[in-house]
Each structure stands twice: as C-alpha cells, then as structure tokens.
Design an enzyme around this catalytic site. Sequence first.
Site, PDB file in Angstrom:
ATOM      1  N   GLN A  11       0.884  -1.156   0.000  1.00  0.00           N
ATOM      2  CA  GLN A  11       0.000   0.000   0.000  1.00  0.00           C
ATOM      3  C   GLN A  11       0.927   1.212   0.000  1.00  0.00           C
ATOM      4  O   GLN A  11       1.525   1.540   1.017  1.00  0.00           O
ATOM      5  CB  GLN A  11      -0.917  -0.037   1.218  1.00  0.00           C
ATOM      6  CG  GLN A  11      -1.874  -1.222   1.152  1.00  0.00           C
ATOM      7  CD  GLN A  11      -2.521  -1.499   2.484  1.00  0.00           C
ATOM      8  OE1 GLN A  11      -1.836  -1.775   3.452  1.00  0.00           O
ATOM      9  NE2 GLN A  11      -3.850  -1.439   2.524  1.00  0.00           N
ATOM     10  N   HIS A  18       6.303   3.833   6.141  1.00  0.00           N
ATOM     11  CA  HIS A  18       7.531   3.071   5.890  1.00  0.00           C
ATOM     12  C   HIS A  18       7.144   1.993   4.884  1.00  0.00           C
ATOM     13  O   HIS A  18       6.214   1.227   5.138  1.00  0.00           O
ATOM     14  CB  HIS A  18       8.023   2.443   7.194  1.00  0.00           C
ATOM     15  CG  HIS A  18       9.380   1.829   7.128  1.00  0.00           C
ATOM     16  ND1 HIS A  18      10.276   1.926   8.171  1.00  0.00           N
ATOM     17  CD2 HIS A  18      10.005   1.089   6.186  1.00  0.00           C
ATOM     18  CE1 HIS A  18      11.389   1.281   7.864  1.00  0.00           C
ATOM     19  NE2 HIS A  18      11.235   0.756   6.656  1.00  0.00           N
ATOM     20  N   HIS A  28       6.525  -1.255   3.037  1.00  0.00           N
ATOM     21  CA  HIS A  28       6.500  -2.633   3.518  1.00  0.00           C
ATOM     22  C   HIS A  28       5.660  -3.491   2.589  1.00  0.00           C
ATOM     23  O   HIS A  28       4.673  -3.028   2.027  1.00  0.00           O
ATOM     24  CB  HIS A  28       6.004  -2.750   4.967  1.00  0.00           C
ATOM     25  CG  HIS A  28       4.680  -2.125   5.249  1.00  0.00           C
ATOM     26  ND1 HIS A  28       4.486  -0.757   5.342  1.00  0.00           N
ATOM     27  CD2 HIS A  28       3.465  -2.677   5.475  1.00  0.00           C
ATOM     28  CE1 HIS A  28       3.230  -0.499   5.625  1.00  0.00           C
ATOM     29  NE2 HIS A  28       2.564  -1.657   5.700  1.00  0.00           N
ATOM     30  N   HIS A  58       3.361  -6.776   2.417  1.00  0.00           N
ATOM     31  CA  HIS A  58       2.592  -7.777   3.158  1.00  0.00           C
ATOM     32  C   HIS A  58       2.765  -9.097   2.422  1.00  0.00           C
ATOM     33  O   HIS A  58       2.568  -9.154   1.201  1.00  0.00           O
ATOM     34  CB  HIS A  58       1.098  -7.420   3.178  1.00  0.00           C
ATOM     35  CG  HIS A  58       0.777  -6.193   3.953  1.00  0.00           C
ATOM     36  ND1 HIS A  58       0.353  -6.248   5.258  1.00  0.00           N
ATOM     37  CD2 HIS A  58       0.823  -4.885   3.594  1.00  0.00           C
ATOM     38  CE1 HIS A  58       0.136  -5.001   5.679  1.00  0.00           C
ATOM     39  NE2 HIS A  58       0.419  -4.170   4.698  1.00  0.00           N
TER      40      HIS A  58
END
Length: 194
Positions: free
Chosen positions: A124, A135, A137, A139
């Site tokens: 996202q 930050h 990332h 998933h």
Amino acid sequence: MLKHNLTPLSNFLQFHSKSNHFFHLARISSSSSHSQSKMEATSYMFGPYKIDKKEVFYSTDLSYALVNLRPLLLGHVLVCPRREVQRFAELTTDETSDLWLTAQKVGKQLESYHKASSLTFAIQDGPQAGQTVPHVHIHIIPRKSGDFEKNDEIYDALDVKEKEMKQSLDLDKERKDRSIEEMAEEADKYRKLF
C-alpha cells in the site's frame, strides 16, 4: 544471447538485450547476508515505531522480515527496507531488488511451512492506497482455498486492518494487540526456516 563473463563473486547480474546493451538487474551477494548475530545487535524501526528484535525473523543488509501485530491470516508477515523510506519510488535500485528477493525467499518458506497453496504480496504505497505506517513494507500472506469467500476480499480486509492498526498505534504506543511473547514465539518458529 547471454554473455557469460561473470565470476561467482560478481555483484551484478547482467543480461544481453536484443539491442546489444547490458542492463543491471539486481545486486546480489555471493554469500548470505543473513546473520543471527547481526539481527541480535541491530535495532529496527518501522516508521516511527521501534520494533523489538524478537519480532524480526530474517534480515539482510538492506531488508528485514517481521511478524505482524494484527495478521489477517496465519503467516501474514511484513518485509521492510532497513532504511526508513515512506514511498516505494524512494527506494534505491539495490533496496528494491533486496526487498523483493527477501519477500520471495520469505514467501516461499512460509507457503511451505503453513501448507498454503498460494501467496498474496501487497504494498500500500501512500495514504490514499491504505498505507498507515509511513515506511515501505510488503505484506506477505500465505493463502489457502476458501480463506476468503471472494478471493479479492483480502484487499478490503487488509485496508481495514491497516486502519485499525493505525488507530491502535496512535492511541496505545505499547502495541497491546498481540503480545510480544506471542509474536516472539512465532518469529522463533520462522527463524528456524532460514
């Protein structure tokens, strides 16, 4: 035509294109960057939040993988760059390559460990995309048949969990969703896979 002039210690993969130019694809290391002692000596930040090293189960020089505070499904983890970067486009080429290679390695192990049949990889990228922690990332979510009634419902669920997590983290800096003991126990199991 592939040109083979690389040694085992080469830092770059190069492929010959149709126009006879070489393109840098990914920086790689000739030895594993993962080190238990490095993980023990390092602190991790996830945006403004300090991550307990017990939550981290894999790391490289540029990325780390951690268990999730509020997993959607069993095995839902995050892979982050070590450097605090808010948006995907801000990553360097090396960080981007390492992030995805780490996600690939982690995903492969977790899919097998959880006897899943597929994986969801999701980023996202920015607030309007549902990113609540500033930050980058990825998933990684091991998937099984029937885990969601409609397969794409996972993206709605991911968005809801991100919003819930932001509220929880804003209101409660102690991160009381899953206990550190629960997350450390899960990370210990995953650490053994690498």
